[in-house]
Design an enzyme around this catalytic site. Structure first.
Site, PDB file in Angstrom:
ATOM      1  N   ARG A  49      29.070  38.861  49.190  1.00  0.00           N
ATOM      2  CA  ARG A  49      29.207  37.541  49.783  1.00  0.00           C
ATOM      3  C   ARG A  49      30.470  36.794  49.390  1.00  0.00           C
ATOM      4  O   ARG A  49      31.183  36.274  50.241  1.00  0.00           O
ATOM      5  CB  ARG A  49      28.067  36.625  49.289  1.00  0.00           C
ATOM      6  CG  ARG A  49      26.925  36.450  50.147  1.00  0.00           C
ATOM      7  CD  ARG A  49      25.754  36.181  49.237  1.00  0.00           C
ATOM      8  NE  ARG A  49      25.595  37.351  48.404  1.00  0.00           N
ATOM      9  CZ  ARG A  49      24.811  38.350  48.736  1.00  0.00           C
ATOM     10  NH1 ARG A  49      24.116  38.301  49.817  1.00  0.00           N
ATOM     11  NH2 ARG A  49      24.712  39.421  47.972  1.00  0.00           N
ATOM     12  N   THR A  50      30.712  36.700  48.084  1.00  0.00           N
ATOM     13  CA  THR A  50      31.716  35.732  47.629  1.00  0.00           C
ATOM     14  C   THR A  50      33.105  36.057  48.157  1.00  0.00           C
ATOM     15  O   THR A  50      33.815  35.191  48.642  1.00  0.00           O
ATOM     16  CB  THR A  50      31.707  35.652  46.087  1.00  0.00           C
ATOM     17  OG1 THR A  50      30.373  35.387  45.668  1.00  0.00           O
ATOM     18  CG2 THR A  50      32.613  34.571  45.570  1.00  0.00           C
ATOM     19  N   LYS A  77      45.906  52.180  37.217  1.00  0.00           N
ATOM     20  CA  LYS A  77      46.967  53.067  36.708  1.00  0.00           C
ATOM     21  C   LYS A  77      47.405  52.615  35.322  1.00  0.00           C
ATOM     22  O   LYS A  77      48.450  53.026  34.832  1.00  0.00           O
ATOM     23  CB  LYS A  77      48.170  53.020  37.649  1.00  0.00           C
ATOM     24  CG  LYS A  77      47.902  53.541  39.035  1.00  0.00           C
ATOM     25  CD  LYS A  77      49.208  53.554  39.821  1.00  0.00           C
ATOM     26  CE  LYS A  77      48.965  53.809  41.284  1.00  0.00           C
ATOM     27  NZ  LYS A  77      50.110  53.380  42.093  1.00  0.00           N
ATOM     28  N   ARG A  99      37.772  37.430  40.538  1.00  0.00           N
ATOM     29  CA  ARG A  99      36.475  37.695  39.903  1.00  0.00           C
ATOM     30  C   ARG A  99      36.698  38.782  38.865  1.00  0.00           C
ATOM     31  O   ARG A  99      37.447  39.739  39.101  1.00  0.00           O
ATOM     32  CB  ARG A  99      35.450  38.163  40.929  1.00  0.00           C
ATOM     33  CG  ARG A  99      34.219  38.773  40.273  1.00  0.00           C
ATOM     34  CD  ARG A  99      33.115  39.071  41.230  1.00  0.00           C
ATOM     35  NE  ARG A  99      32.483  37.841  41.700  1.00  0.00           N
ATOM     36  CZ  ARG A  99      31.368  37.820  42.422  1.00  0.00           C
ATOM     37  NH1 ARG A  99      30.768  38.939  42.769  1.00  0.00           N
ATOM     38  NH2 ARG A  99      30.846  36.677  42.819  1.00  0.00           N
ATOM     39  N   HIS A 127      30.496  30.356  37.730  1.00  0.00           N
ATOM     40  CA  HIS A 127      30.669  30.698  39.149  1.00  0.00           C
ATOM     41  C   HIS A 127      30.668  29.355  39.888  1.00  0.00           C
ATOM     42  O   HIS A 127      29.704  28.988  40.560  1.00  0.00           O
ATOM     43  CB  HIS A 127      29.509  31.594  39.598  1.00  0.00           C
ATOM     44  CG  HIS A 127      29.749  32.303  40.892  1.00  0.00           C
ATOM     45  ND1 HIS A 127      30.757  31.973  41.764  1.00  0.00           N
ATOM     46  CD2 HIS A 127      29.081  33.342  41.473  1.00  0.00           C
ATOM     47  CE1 HIS A 127      30.702  32.780  42.815  1.00  0.00           C
ATOM     48  NE2 HIS A 127      29.699  33.615  42.664  1.00  0.00           N
TER      49      HIS A 127
END
Ligand code: ASP
Length: 292
Positions: A49-50, A77, A99, A127
């Site tokens: 969703r976010t 990497k 995030r 959040h």
């Protein structure tokens, strides 16, 4: 430079102004406020969703979105997070949404970039846009008359960044919180607490159910999700015909967090939260980008 790292970054007045704007954005019409601007999203931890909500929000405001695919990025990497951030910043985006599974990453990145950082969820810490959209959903439902409304936050509160942000935000607007969780999911906040949802079900106006954050448990702290469901699942037997609304940030563990029947019930606001989330993120991106 303003960032949104936790809900503390915005005053109550700013939040009410955001909500006023978000209400307009619920018409889902495209805008041009961010025409010529770009928003980068970089999600080091999975999101359904976010990430798409932020991308929809940015696009609806006329911005271009650069979605960084972390699995193909240089961090896989061996590049440090800071070098990745400095390189992203060198491309001069107008905002970066990040995030990460570690708490504090968005805050640190803010020191290495020249644009607003928006926290899309960091570890167990915060959040903020989720809590803002939760509060907005409550406000809209109760016609902005929410002082003294009672909420039960139910589930893995200790490991939930959604709970952490709501615990900061909701009391600022006069919402009365009771924490409902088994002992191993109960945090150390000085709030009303119970292990039995039946004890509070007759008093509350709102239930916020939370997903068990298995990815943040070092060792399983319960016998099974089924056992958890026996005590904490929001089902018809529990809420009967009560005048109550049910929130959940998603993803929902069906029949563990909330029963199928209640998911389909008008009192479940889960999809309203998703819709509201786009409008809230539009208001947040517009504010941060145009005010910086
Ligand atoms: N989607 C929310 C989060 O990212 C809730 C969850 O995952 O349970 O924290």
């Amino acid at each position: 430079m303003r960032h949104l790292i936790t809900t503390k970054d915005f005053s109550n007045e700013e939040i009410l102004a955001l909500f006023k704007e978000a209400k307009d954005f619920l018409d889902e019409k495209p805008r041009t406020y961010l025409k010529g601007k770009s928003v980068t999203t970089i999600f080091f931890e999975n999101s359904t969703r976010t990430q798409s909500s932020f991308e929809t929000a940015a696009t609806r405001l006329g911005a271009k979105v650069l979605k960084l695919d972390v699995s193909k990025s240089s961090s896989s990497k061996g590049e440090t997070l800071f070098d990745t951030a400095a390189n992203l910043d060198a491309m001069s985006p107008n905002a970066i949404v990040v995030r990460h599974k570690h708490s504090g990453v968005p805050h640190i990145l803010a020191n290495y970039t020249h644009c607003p950082i928006v926290n899309g969820g960091d570890g167990k810490h915060a959040h903020p846009t989720q809590a803002l959209l939760d509060l907005f959903t409550i406000m809209e439902h109760f016609n902005y008359d929410i002082k003294g409304k009672k909420i039960a936050i139910v589930g893995d509160i200790k490991n939930s960044r959604v709970a952490a942000s709501n615990l900061e935000l909701l009391p600022r607007f006069g919402i009365d919180i009771t924490l409902v969780a088994p002992p191993h999911f109960m945090p150390n906040y000085p709030l009303k607490k119970t292990n039995k949802i039946k004890e509070v079900i007759d008093e509350v106006d709102i239930i916020m159910s939370l997903r068990t954050q298995t990815e943040r448990h070092n060792v399983p702290t319960y016998a099974s999700l089924k056992d958890y469901a026996n005590d904490f699942c929001i089902n018809k037997e529990l809420i009967k015909d009560k005048n109550i609304i049910i929130l959940h940030p998603g993803p929902v563990h069906r029949n563990i967090d909330i029963s199928d029947e209640i998911m389909a019930d008008k009192r479940s606001k889960v999809l309203t939260q998703v819709k509201n989330g786009v409008a809230i993120r539009m208001a947040v991106l517009k504010k941060l980008i145009l005010e910086s």
